[in-house]
Write a protein that holds these residues in place. Structure first.
Motif, PDB file in Angstrom:
ATOM      1  N   THR A  56      -3.782  -1.167  15.120  1.00  0.00           N
ATOM      2  CA  THR A  56      -2.480  -1.674  15.504  1.00  0.00           C
ATOM      3  C   THR A  56      -1.993  -2.229  14.166  1.00  0.00           C
ATOM      4  O   THR A  56      -0.628  -1.915  13.970  1.00  0.00           O
ATOM      5  CB  THR A  56      -2.620  -2.866  16.396  1.00  0.00           C
ATOM      6  N   ILE A  57      -2.550  -3.053  13.446  1.00  0.00           N
ATOM      7  CA  ILE A  57      -1.960  -3.668  12.073  1.00  0.00           C
ATOM      8  C   ILE A  57      -1.510  -2.514  11.212  1.00  0.00           C
ATOM      9  O   ILE A  57      -0.348  -2.452  10.688  1.00  0.00           O
ATOM     10  CB  ILE A  57      -3.122  -4.526  11.428  1.00  0.00           C
ATOM     11  N   ALA A  85      -6.437  -2.476   6.885  1.00  0.00           N
ATOM     12  CA  ALA A  85      -5.310  -1.963   7.664  1.00  0.00           C
ATOM     13  C   ALA A  85      -4.191  -1.759   6.762  1.00  0.00           C
ATOM     14  O   ALA A  85      -3.522  -0.540   6.940  1.00  0.00           O
ATOM     15  CB  ALA A  85      -4.882  -3.009   8.767  1.00  0.00           C
ATOM     16  N   VAL A  86      -3.914  -2.557   5.761  1.00  0.00           N
ATOM     17  CA  VAL A  86      -2.909  -2.184   4.785  1.00  0.00           C
ATOM     18  C   VAL A  86      -3.301  -1.062   3.944  1.00  0.00           C
ATOM     19  O   VAL A  86      -2.252  -0.167   3.645  1.00  0.00           O
ATOM     20  CB  VAL A  86      -2.701  -3.450   3.935  1.00  0.00           C
ATOM     21  N   ALA A  87      -4.771  -0.907   3.629  1.00  0.00           N
ATOM     22  CA  ALA A  87      -5.071   0.366   2.932  1.00  0.00           C
ATOM     23  C   ALA A  87      -4.862   1.326   3.818  1.00  0.00           C
ATOM     24  O   ALA A  87      -4.057   2.601   3.292  1.00  0.00           O
ATOM     25  CB  ALA A  87      -6.665   0.200   2.600  1.00  0.00           C
ATOM     26  N   LYS A  88      -5.128   1.451   4.990  1.00  0.00           N
ATOM     27  CA  LYS A  88      -5.032   2.596   5.885  1.00  0.00           C
ATOM     28  C   LYS A  88      -3.408   3.006   6.100  1.00  0.00           C
ATOM     29  O   LYS A  88      -2.991   4.098   6.145  1.00  0.00           O
ATOM     30  CB  LYS A  88      -5.458   2.441   7.287  1.00  0.00           C
ATOM     31  N   ALA A  89      -2.547   1.792   6.111  1.00  0.00           N
ATOM     32  CA  ALA A  89      -1.121   2.212   6.315  1.00  0.00           C
ATOM     33  C   ALA A  89      -0.629   3.099   5.178  1.00  0.00           C
ATOM     34  O   ALA A  89       0.387   3.764   5.367  1.00  0.00           O
ATOM     35  CB  ALA A  89      -0.341   0.778   6.489  1.00  0.00           C
ATOM     36  N   PHE A  90      -1.312   2.841   4.072  1.00  0.00           N
ATOM     37  CA  PHE A  90      -0.755   3.690   2.707  1.00  0.00           C
ATOM     38  C   PHE A  90      -1.511   4.778   2.436  1.00  0.00           C
ATOM     39  O   PHE A  90      -1.448   5.314   1.231  1.00  0.00           O
ATOM     40  CB  PHE A  90      -0.682   2.457   1.429  1.00  0.00           C
ATOM     41  N   LYS A 133       0.735  -4.751  -2.333  1.00  0.00           N
ATOM     42  CA  LYS A 133       0.479  -3.175  -2.300  1.00  0.00           C
ATOM     43  C   LYS A 133       1.879  -2.627  -1.773  1.00  0.00           C
ATOM     44  O   LYS A 133       2.394  -2.853  -0.941  1.00  0.00           O
ATOM     45  CB  LYS A 133      -0.396  -2.829  -1.105  1.00  0.00           C
ATOM     46  N   GLU A 134       2.432  -2.045  -2.878  1.00  0.00           N
ATOM     47  CA  GLU A 134       3.859  -1.436  -2.770  1.00  0.00           C
ATOM     48  C   GLU A 134       4.786  -2.566  -2.324  1.00  0.00           C
ATOM     49  O   GLU A 134       4.636  -3.585  -3.073  1.00  0.00           O
ATOM     50  CB  GLU A 134       3.837  -0.202  -1.913  1.00  0.00           C
ATOM     51  N   ASN A 135       5.598  -2.641  -1.139  1.00  0.00           N
ATOM     52  CA  ASN A 135       6.326  -3.644  -0.950  1.00  0.00           C
ATOM     53  C   ASN A 135       5.712  -4.509   0.156  1.00  0.00           C
ATOM     54  O   ASN A 135       6.517  -5.503   0.963  1.00  0.00           O
ATOM     55  CB  ASN A 135       7.736  -3.129  -0.159  1.00  0.00           C
ATOM     56  N   VAL A 136       4.385  -4.367   0.292  1.00  0.00           N
ATOM     57  CA  VAL A 136       3.887  -5.457   1.381  1.00  0.00           C
ATOM     58  C   VAL A 136       2.930  -6.524   0.574  1.00  0.00           C
ATOM     59  O   VAL A 136       2.115  -6.188   0.019  1.00  0.00           O
ATOM     60  CB  VAL A 136       2.902  -4.465   2.221  1.00  0.00           C
TER      61      VAL A 136
END
Lengths: 243, 243
Positions: free
Chosen positions: A49-50, A81-86, A137-140
């Motif tokens: 979800t995140i 989750a942030v890693a997965k998002a990118f 991480k990038e813009n996050v």
């Protein structure tokens, strides 16, 4: 105008155990530097979800802030989750590892060291005098959920993202209710499209019935809109004018 | 398990002028009746943004609550947005019209009567003894943002949506930090998948370092998970056990 969104993470918020305090702190910090805060999403401690939300928010806003889920326990899944998002994996940060070892000394455990994990390609940033960095991480921006620590990060956010001007806010408190001021207000709203005008009734016994707010990046237009609204009001219905 | 989402509407929240109070109130009300509150989205007073969000949330959750944007002024666009989300127009409710006339008497203005507008096909519902109804369109409850009034609607929400059982919550406060209890905790988490276990560090001087929470619909499983965790702890690191 630059835009921002926040992803507020934690079962404890959606179960009503604690009251979020970070959204308002972030909102005020962004407003002062002229960034438009457009959207907040609050979700459970669920990795997929995140990740989906970070992916979506980071594509649709200039900058995104996550709050929560960065500790070492099973319910802390924001880094993954942030890693997965990118579409990247996570790596151990030697810099954070060193800091953790310096902080915990001989008491350190593998559990503590789990906090050195960051999404690959992240950068670390800290305000002058601060020990613990923010992970970006990038813009996050991946920020901790603990309100005291989240609030401490706002000086860094403002330092990195500061723009030319902050928002100007003026307010009028009146004893009129919304039904009685709607016609006047609609005319002012139509005449000042560049000013964000808000109308908020109160049910407290605070001596006024409605608070009108006038906000914008152009101080002169904000003042003129406020004055145009005031021109319609009889002096006896005006309770207060605020910055 | 039934799922719920909330859409919290208002520029005043995203500009940091006011602190949302409704999410926690709703979270607690839903928890007590066994509904899983999965998602909150907070947006500006923008008709199309709100409509798109209502459409999405109402398709993906069993019940949705909106908060805010239901007054008579230009920044109150929730009623129109909910109508748009469902592809219907708005109609004037004779029932609300009568109530507004009874309340305002001779002072009534077209501005007041604007509040009688509802999405076509809405139903009105009120708790016993309440005067003002909630407006419900399909699975979307349109609630006012004023915290006192929002909170008053929770008895109606619980009455209409009450299920067989509420959530059981237990907590353990310990002087251990997360890094020191992670291993124990991971074993308990693995052994009790039906229990929602949370771990929350504190930076306040409150006499403990970490609060562990154990939540679920099955009271026996929640107690067993809590006890399994406690079994790992030396008595001197346990500060308090809470309901």
């Amino acid at each position: 105008m630059r835009t921002a969104a926040a992803l507020v993470i934690g079962n404890e918020l959606l179960s009503g155990k604690i009251q979020d305090q970070n959204v308002m702190v972030l909102a005020r910090a962004l407003r002062a530097i002229g960034v438009q805060f457009r959207r907040v999403v609050m979700v459970l401690d669920e990795l997929d979800t995140i990740a989906a939300e970070v992916k979506d928010l980071s594509r649709t806003h200039d900058v995104v802030f996550t709050s929560g889920g960065v500790g070492p326990t099973h319910d802390d899944v924001t880094i993954d989750a942030v890693a997965k998002a990118f579409g990247v994996d996570t790596v151990y940060s030697n810099e954070i590892d060193d800091m953790l070892r310096a902080y915990y000394g001989e008491r350190i455990t593998p559990g503590h060291l789990a906090m050195a994990k960051v999404p690959r390609g992240s950068r670390l940033s800290r305000a002058k005098g601060e020990v613990w960095p923010a992970i970006i991480k990038e813009n996050v921006w991946v920020l901790p959920g603990v309100p005291q620590i989240f609030a401490m990060k706002m000086s860094l956010v403002q330092e990195e993202l500061k723009g030319d001007a902050g928002w100007i806010s003026l307010a009028v408190h009146t004893t009129l209710d919304e039904g009685n001021l709607k016609d006047h207000l609609d005319r002012v709203v139509a005449a000042y499209p560049q000013v964000d005008i808000g109308s908020y009734p109160t049910w407290d016994n605070t001596g006024y019935r409605t608070k009108l707010t006038f906000d914008g990046l152009d101080a002169s237009a904000v003042e003129r809109a406020r004055d145009a609204f005031l021109a319609y009001l009889a002096p006896e219905v005006i309770v207060a004018l605020d910055k």
